[in-house]
Each structure stands twice: as structure tokens, then as C-alpha cells.
Design a protein around this motif. Structure first.
Motif, short mmCIF file in Angstrom:
data_model
loop_
_atom_site.label_atom_id
_atom_site.label_comp_id
_atom_site.label_asym_id
_atom_site.label_seq_id
_atom_site.Cartn_x
_atom_site.Cartn_y
_atom_site.Cartn_z
N HIS A 89 -2.58 2.10 11.53
CA HIS A 89 -1.20 2.49 11.83
C HIS A 89 -0.32 1.25 11.80
O HIS A 89 -0.59 0.27 12.47
N VAL A 90 0.77 1.30 11.01
CA VAL A 90 1.66 0.14 10.85
C VAL A 90 3.05 0.48 11.36
O VAL A 90 3.62 1.50 10.99
N GLU A 91 3.58 -0.37 12.22
CA GLU A 91 4.96 -0.29 12.68
C GLU A 91 5.74 -1.37 11.95
O GLU A 91 5.36 -2.54 11.99
N MET A 140 6.68 -4.63 1.75
CA MET A 140 6.42 -3.19 1.76
C MET A 140 5.05 -2.88 1.16
O MET A 140 4.32 -2.03 1.66
N LEU A 141 4.69 -3.58 0.09
CA LEU A 141 3.40 -3.38 -0.54
C LEU A 141 2.26 -3.81 0.39
O LEU A 141 1.24 -3.14 0.48
N ALA A 142 2.46 -4.91 1.11
CA ALA A 142 1.44 -5.36 2.07
C ALA A 142 1.25 -4.33 3.17
O ALA A 142 0.11 -4.02 3.55
N ALA A 143 2.35 -3.78 3.69
CA ALA A 143 2.25 -2.75 4.74
C ALA A 143 1.55 -1.50 4.20
O ALA A 143 0.70 -0.92 4.88
N LYS A 144 1.88 -1.10 2.99
CA LYS A 144 1.26 0.09 2.40
C LYS A 144 -0.23 -0.12 2.17
O LYS A 144 -1.03 0.80 2.36
N THR A 145 -0.62 -1.33 1.79
CA THR A 145 -2.03 -1.64 1.58
C THR A 145 -2.82 -1.54 2.88
O THR A 145 -3.93 -1.00 2.91
N VAL A 200 1.60 -4.65 13.09
CA VAL A 200 3.04 -4.80 12.98
C VAL A 200 3.33 -5.50 11.66
O VAL A 200 2.71 -6.51 11.33
N ALA A 201 4.29 -4.97 10.90
CA ALA A 201 4.69 -5.57 9.62
C ALA A 201 6.14 -6.02 9.71
O ALA A 201 7.00 -5.26 10.14
#
Length: 55
Positions: free
Chosen positions: A30-32, A18-23, A8-9
Motif C-alpha cells: 500500500h502506497v501513500e 509515479m512509476l516508482a510508486a506504481k512498481t 510513502v512515496a
């Protein structure tokens, strides 16, 4: 049995979250994303009166 990893981000609207979630997504996880809107943080209260709206 291999389960896909999930995360979860907390998305603040800035570039860093956003960059942390993309990384993390690039690692196959899988990121929500979750974003909160705090209405009470506005400086001026909401009003139906058009004379009180900011210009």
C-alpha cells in the motif's frame, strides 16, 4: 497475523516518481503519495494588482 506492508512515496509530478510508486504497488504494498507545493519558489511574487500579472 499478516499485516499489509505500507510505504510513502514523494511524488514530484514527474514520471519517474509515479512509476516508482506504481512498481511498489504492483508488489502488493500500500502506497501513500505525498506532494509538496512550495509557494515561495515562484519567480514573481503574488499580487492582486492586475497590471503586475504575467501575460
Amino acid at each position: 497475523m499478516n499485516k499489509q506492508r505500507k510505504a510513502v512515496a514523494l511524488i514530484s509530478g514527474g514520471l519517474d516518481s509515479m512509476l516508482a510508486a506504481k512498481t511498489v504497488m504492483a508488489q502488493g504494498i500500500h502506497v501513500e503519495g505525498i506532494n509538496f507545493f512550495y509557494r515561495f519558489l515562484r519567480r514573481r511574487p503574488y499580487s492582486c494588482d492586475s497590471s503586475q500579472r504575467p501575460s
